[in-house]
Write an enzyme that holds these catalytic residues in place. Sequence first.
Site, PDB file in Angstrom:
ATOM      1  N   ARG A  16      14.006   8.018  39.244  1.00 48.08           N
ATOM      2  CA  ARG A  16      14.237   8.482  40.619  1.00 48.08           C
ATOM      3  C   ARG A  16      14.998   9.798  40.575  1.00 48.08           C
ATOM      4  O   ARG A  16      15.342  10.305  39.510  1.00 48.08           O
ATOM      5  CB  ARG A  16      15.029   7.443  41.410  1.00 48.08           C
ATOM      6  CG  ARG A  16      16.400   7.148  40.798  1.00 48.08           C
ATOM      7  CD  ARG A  16      17.205   6.135  41.590  1.00 48.08           C
ATOM      8  NE  ARG A  16      16.600   4.818  41.551  1.00 48.08           N
ATOM      9  CZ  ARG A  16      16.174   4.176  42.644  1.00 48.08           C
ATOM     10  NH1 ARG A  16      16.304   4.735  43.829  1.00 48.08           N
ATOM     11  NH2 ARG A  16      15.630   2.982  42.554  1.00 48.08           N
ATOM     12  N   ASN A  87      19.166  13.347  31.022  1.00 50.96           N
ATOM     13  CA  ASN A  87      19.520  13.382  32.439  1.00 50.96           C
ATOM     14  C   ASN A  87      20.233  12.120  32.918  1.00 50.96           C
ATOM     15  O   ASN A  87      20.893  12.146  33.956  1.00 50.96           O
ATOM     16  CB  ASN A  87      18.234  13.606  33.257  1.00 50.96           C
ATOM     17  CG  ASN A  87      18.434  13.401  34.736  1.00 50.96           C
ATOM     18  OD1 ASN A  87      19.094  14.186  35.401  1.00 50.96           O
ATOM     19  ND2 ASN A  87      17.863  12.324  35.275  1.00 50.96           N
ATOM     20  N   TYR A 151      33.905  10.777  36.001  1.00 52.60           N
ATOM     21  CA  TYR A 151      32.700  11.609  36.017  1.00 52.60           C
ATOM     22  C   TYR A 151      32.992  12.993  35.440  1.00 52.60           C
ATOM     23  O   TYR A 151      32.249  13.506  34.599  1.00 52.60           O
ATOM     24  CB  TYR A 151      32.180  11.718  37.451  1.00 52.60           C
ATOM     25  CG  TYR A 151      30.852  12.421  37.578  1.00 52.60           C
ATOM     26  CD1 TYR A 151      29.671  11.768  37.261  1.00 52.60           C
ATOM     27  CD2 TYR A 151      30.780  13.737  38.019  1.00 52.60           C
ATOM     28  CE1 TYR A 151      28.444  12.404  37.377  1.00 52.60           C
ATOM     29  CE2 TYR A 151      29.556  14.380  38.145  1.00 52.60           C
ATOM     30  CZ  TYR A 151      28.394  13.712  37.819  1.00 52.60           C
ATOM     31  OH  TYR A 151      27.181  14.353  37.932  1.00 52.60           O
ATOM     32  N   THR A 186      20.714  13.330  46.174  1.00 54.39           N
ATOM     33  CA  THR A 186      20.121  12.228  45.419  1.00 54.39           C
ATOM     34  C   THR A 186      20.654  10.887  45.912  1.00 54.39           C
ATOM     35  O   THR A 186      21.623  10.825  46.668  1.00 54.39           O
ATOM     36  CB  THR A 186      20.451  12.346  43.920  1.00 54.39           C
ATOM     37  OG1 THR A 186      21.892  12.288  43.769  1.00 54.39           O
ATOM     38  CG2 THR A 186      19.931  13.646  43.340  1.00 54.39           C
TER      39      THR A 186
END
Length: 290
Positions: A16, A87, A151, A186
């Site tokens: 996705r 990714n 992150y 996203t």
Amino acid sequence: MPKLAGKVVLITGAARGIGAQTARVLARRGAKLALVGLEPADLAAVAAELGDEHFWAEADVTDPESIQAAVDRAVEHFGRLDVLIANAGVAPLGTVRSTDPRAFVKTVDVNVNGVFHTARAALPHLIERRGYVLVVSSLSAFAPIGGMAAYTASKAGAEALASALHSEVMHLGVAVGSAHPSWIDTDMVRDVEADLGSFAAMRERLPWPMRATTSVGECATAFADAVERRSRRVYVPKPIVLMHWLRNLPASRLVERLMLPTTRRLVPRMEQEAAALGRSFSERNQKLQG
């Protein structure tokens, strides 16, 4: 002939979002895609959309045997591997004080160790083809903000890993680049904003270009262009390069003073919202991580 005609590109996190859309752009430019991820139904759907000549495999980038098997199957299917786009990534909810330690460790495992395992599995084939690796890092690697410590740390690690790998393999004809997208529209970004209203409020108060939002299509096109050019770095949107040049600015006392009223108000709210959720990732990612 298009530059990518017949090139075999393996993308992790391809079910996705950025991964799937980048696959679509690359397929239109003549590439053959090996789609890898944790969601088999979605991977199969993307592969079917692209056409019969493309390939998908379920794999966990944090498991070296799993990702090695996926790479091996892709090479067996196509007979070669020209490009790797690392990714796959996750983003946990909450601050250092409030985050479940297991979520922090999982984030580093996916975003850093996952890049290592994937690159290591693919390198023998990429060396043979004098190929290209694109490691998806982030704006966050050089512009950290509160509530994104896991992150930020992991994406900074991914950038450093890409730079070190570039030094190790450039004499073998393999080029390595890192991608630094800002906020991309996203599922991951939308999920976090839906879970944490404070996160959306924090984003709105960031200075330009740190608050810019880019469509998945624009990001995928930038990634595909980077593959064609074997780019050392790619910024999405392009003005993000300013933050790379000024990477010490976000941690400066000036920015600290400007952001203090916002962080004083929103960080405690973020911690409360994350605690109320009772989970460390978005609902979808929580299920995928097990």
